[in-house]
Motif scaffolding. Structure first.
Motif, mmCIF file in Angstrom:
data_model
loop_
_atom_site.group_PDB
_atom_site.id
_atom_site.type_symbol
_atom_site.label_atom_id
_atom_site.label_comp_id
_atom_site.label_asym_id
_atom_site.label_seq_id
_atom_site.Cartn_x
_atom_site.Cartn_y
_atom_site.Cartn_z
ATOM 1 N N LEU A 75 0.819 -1.215 0.000
ATOM 2 C CA LEU A 75 0.000 0.000 0.000
ATOM 3 C C LEU A 75 0.849 1.260 0.000
ATOM 4 O O LEU A 75 0.383 2.340 -0.363
ATOM 5 C CB LEU A 75 -0.914 0.014 1.222
ATOM 6 C CG LEU A 75 -1.836 -1.206 1.410
ATOM 7 C CD1 LEU A 75 -2.718 -1.009 2.635
ATOM 8 C CD2 LEU A 75 -2.690 -1.454 0.172
ATOM 9 N N ALA A 76 2.090 1.136 0.446
ATOM 10 C CA ALA A 76 3.035 2.253 0.527
ATOM 11 C C ALA A 76 4.412 1.607 0.669
ATOM 12 O O ALA A 76 4.496 0.402 0.923
ATOM 13 C CB ALA A 76 2.706 3.129 1.736
ATOM 14 N N GLY A 78 6.416 1.311 2.976
ATOM 15 C CA GLY A 78 6.603 0.577 4.221
ATOM 16 C C GLY A 78 5.384 -0.184 4.690
ATOM 17 O O GLY A 78 5.385 -0.711 5.803
ATOM 18 N N VAL A 79 4.347 -0.256 3.876
ATOM 19 C CA VAL A 79 3.070 -0.822 4.343
ATOM 20 C C VAL A 79 2.579 -1.912 3.402
ATOM 21 O O VAL A 79 2.456 -1.685 2.191
ATOM 22 C CB VAL A 79 1.974 0.265 4.433
ATOM 23 C CG1 VAL A 79 0.677 -0.305 4.994
ATOM 24 C CG2 VAL A 79 2.451 1.437 5.276
ATOM 25 N N VAL A 111 5.190 -2.018 8.244
ATOM 26 C CA VAL A 111 3.986 -2.429 8.963
ATOM 27 C C VAL A 111 3.192 -3.345 8.039
ATOM 28 O O VAL A 111 3.037 -3.061 6.847
ATOM 29 C CB VAL A 111 3.155 -1.223 9.467
ATOM 30 C CG1 VAL A 111 2.685 -0.338 8.339
ATOM 31 C CG2 VAL A 111 1.956 -1.688 10.270
ATOM 32 N N GLU B 106 5.680 9.860 3.727
ATOM 33 C CA GLU B 106 6.381 9.361 2.541
ATOM 34 C C GLU B 106 6.273 7.847 2.380
ATOM 35 O O GLU B 106 6.027 7.353 1.293
ATOM 36 C CB GLU B 106 7.868 9.738 2.615
ATOM 37 C CG GLU B 106 8.105 11.228 2.420
ATOM 38 C CD GLU B 106 9.559 11.606 2.672
ATOM 39 O OE1 GLU B 106 10.450 10.759 2.471
ATOM 40 O OE2 GLU B 106 9.791 12.764 3.083
ATOM 41 N N THR B 107 6.499 7.106 3.484
ATOM 42 C CA THR B 107 6.611 5.651 3.362
ATOM 43 C C THR B 107 5.392 4.921 3.920
ATOM 44 O O THR B 107 5.341 3.699 3.873
ATOM 45 C CB THR B 107 7.880 5.137 4.082
ATOM 46 O OG1 THR B 107 7.780 5.480 5.459
ATOM 47 C CG2 THR B 107 9.130 5.767 3.497
ATOM 48 N N GLY B 108 4.410 5.674 4.463
ATOM 49 C CA GLY B 108 3.205 5.048 5.004
ATOM 50 C C GLY B 108 3.329 4.729 6.476
ATOM 51 O O GLY B 108 2.338 4.697 7.193
ATOM 52 N N VAL B 109 4.554 4.477 6.924
ATOM 53 C CA VAL B 109 4.807 4.222 8.347
ATOM 54 C C VAL B 109 6.151 4.851 8.696
ATOM 55 O O VAL B 109 7.089 4.799 7.902
ATOM 56 C CB VAL B 109 4.801 2.715 8.672
ATOM 57 C CG1 VAL B 109 5.837 1.956 7.842
ATOM 58 C CG2 VAL B 109 5.039 2.456 10.160
ATOM 59 N N ARG B 277 -3.292 5.643 3.715
ATOM 60 C CA ARG B 277 -2.786 4.590 2.836
ATOM 61 C C ARG B 277 -3.635 3.321 2.933
ATOM 62 O O ARG B 277 -3.483 2.409 2.130
ATOM 63 C CB ARG B 277 -1.345 4.233 3.207
ATOM 64 C CG ARG B 277 -0.387 5.415 3.169
ATOM 65 C CD ARG B 277 -0.085 5.839 1.736
ATOM 66 N NE ARG B 277 1.084 6.711 1.710
ATOM 67 C CZ ARG B 277 2.004 6.694 0.742
ATOM 68 N NH1 ARG B 277 1.883 5.875 -0.280
ATOM 69 N NH2 ARG B 277 3.041 7.501 0.799
#
Lengths: 343, 343
Positions: A75-76, A78-79, A111, B106-109, B277
């Motif tokens: 989703l992103a 880091g996600v 995450v 930027e990265t969602g987390v 996100r």
């Protein structure tokens, strides 16, 4: 009941074959067996291979689809979001663990949310596998509702498991894995069988009032640790693992004991932090080791009971059982052998 | 003690000026005032503007450097590390909150670690500000050691505050902010003053054994919620906020009551997840609203005490106090006015 000792490798092979011979694809069976056997190695037998027959009975009832396609979307950066498709919980959990590790390797933190899942075993195995790869972790799952909200008298909150872990390069990780009730229901049942009273902090009766009568407690609800605090923690675990993941939450989670043929729609939540981004392994090992030493060297209230760090007992058992095998109920092992036997 | 009502904006201005007239740079004073006044608005007065004179006395003792340069480094796309330089805690906390929000956009987390910090106020204000910007959060800080490890009889663990929050677009966020002891020490002191016994789950005596005598308890240690479970949670908060952040941890944290002139070296930990996100705001609002409704509609054990969701009481107070002002001890307000007055 009599016990028997099975080598860890043999136990994992048995669990894998028991699953694979009963409609579970090999790769799924491998993930499920890995998580359940780690449960047994840590001494968490309630979340060990004794779950295999139970999982398979839900597969037969069409309550779990072992061939479900598990789909991970990013989703992103880091996600990730895992759609479990009502697959076996540990397979959904392992898939989410791996994809969250991939994210965290790239962005330093990942995450992972999972939905459409089922009982995914104990949480400690995931935290342990993450720590082995250098990740600190916060991992939790929602669960069938068995606790009343604080001040309530109807089961609307799950006794959700919650774990926080950190690696110690070259040493043992420190891992806390807790459910948020004061005690497990089994402890109340044991008191009832012995005709003993229970502390009034363990459970309420069916009217939501604290009780010292284990029989009334079994008709009532487990109390959360710290009253409204543990209630709040259990609620927020479901917020992370249930609401934000897109899974079912609270009373929308189907109970697999009353509706074995229905999808539960459970959700899980993983935060993984790549500790190599924080400092080198010597730095981390020195700090975690000093941390554990400060705790362990505390003068104990009872000289026979030294102070321990979270996960210490489970990890010591893990090391000894890797060497010496796992002591299990004969009946559980026989059930597994029966399921694993060629027909 | 008599109370007086002060408008929220006036209280924030007073706190800011009290700080700014006593050596605290304007931008730092603004962050500190914001966090402390939010504490008062939520009813958490122990972490409200009454801390201003206390913070300033530590500044005068050279225990805190209000002019410290707070430096944020980005360790990975999703990870920041804040070196607080022994600055005022809420300024370090706010700086870390902002940089972690930037990462998370930027990265969602994003995960933010802070070290070289001091008491940073209550945790709920940070969770609230994060939720206002659409972030779910896990936020915690370590603290001076005041609790004994489970089974120990020496203070080696902080009663660390821990919060989990989630936004509800267009509605109230749900935020849990708890410390990990069963009760605060003040409750034991109150029982001692009234000559009452306390439940044996609240505290141990100095030998680490549970006690019902409030005087023995005051010589001993607060008990963590759920025994070894709360101990484990407090330990893991320090692992995240202390060990991984590069801050001091456990007994290495200096006590500001016994060493007011020494740097405490506290650490904080922030995980922020950008909920945009995960789904659109209608999706999230509908889910969080249903979640809260399921909990609130639970039949209560006492009909006069409806079931609440975490943070509900604090947020209701916040709304009413924004309109009607904050009721505070006259002496606290007078102290603030004295500090804020031109010389």
């Amino acid at each position: 009941m009599a016990n028997t000792v099975v080598a860890a490798g043999e136990l994992e092979r048995l669990a894998r074959e028991a699953l694979a011979r009963n409609g579970v694809p090999e790769v799924v069976a491998a993930d499920v067996a890995r998580i359940l056997v780690l449960g047994d190695l840590f001494g968490i037998h309630t979340h060990g291979v004794q779950r295999v027959p139970e999982y398979l009975s839900r597969v037969r009832a069409a309550g779990i689809d072992p061939t479900a396609e598990i789909v991970v979307r990013r989703l992103a950066p880091g996600v990730t979001s895992t759609e479990g498709g009502n697959g076996l919980g540990p397979a959904v959990g392992m898939r989410t663990l791996r994809s969250t590790m991939e994210c965290a390797r790239e962005t330093g933190v990942g995450v992972g949310f999972a939905r459409g899942s089922n009982h995914f075993g104990a949480v400690m195995p995931y935290s342990f596998l993450a720590a082995e790869e250098g990740f600190a972790s916060i991992i939790c799952s929602n669960a069938t509702t068995t606790m009343a909200p604080w001040g309530g008298r109807e089961a609307r909150v799950g006794n959700s498991p919650f774990a926080i872990g950190a690696p110690c390069p070259g040493g043992e990780p420190i891992i806390l894995d807790v459910a948020l009730s004061v005690v497990a229901r089994a402890k109340i049942r044991a008191a009832a069988n012995k005709g003993e009273q229970i502390p009034d902090s363990w459970a309420t009766d069916g009217a939501g009032l604290p009780t010292t009568d284990p029989h009334a407690a079994l008709e009532g609800f487990l109390q959360p640790i710290g009253g409204h605090k543990g209630y709040g923690l259990a609620v927020m675990v479901d917020m992370l693992a249930g609401v934000l993941s897109g899974a079912s939450f609270l009373t929308n989670v189907s109970s697999w004991s009353t509706h074995p043929g229905a999808a539960q729609g459970l959700g899980h939540f993983f935060v993984l932090i790549d500790t190599r981004r924080l400092g080198d392994s010597e730095w981390l090992a020195a700090r975690v080791t000093e941390f554990a030493e400060i705790l362990r060297s505390t003068p104990p209230a009872d000289p026979a009971q030294p102070v321990r760090v979270p996960g210490e007992a489970e990890l010591a058992l893990y090391r000894s059982r890797l060497d010496e095998g796992v002591s299990l109920d004969v009946a559980d092992v026989e059930a597994l052998r029966g399921l694993a036997a060629p027909r």
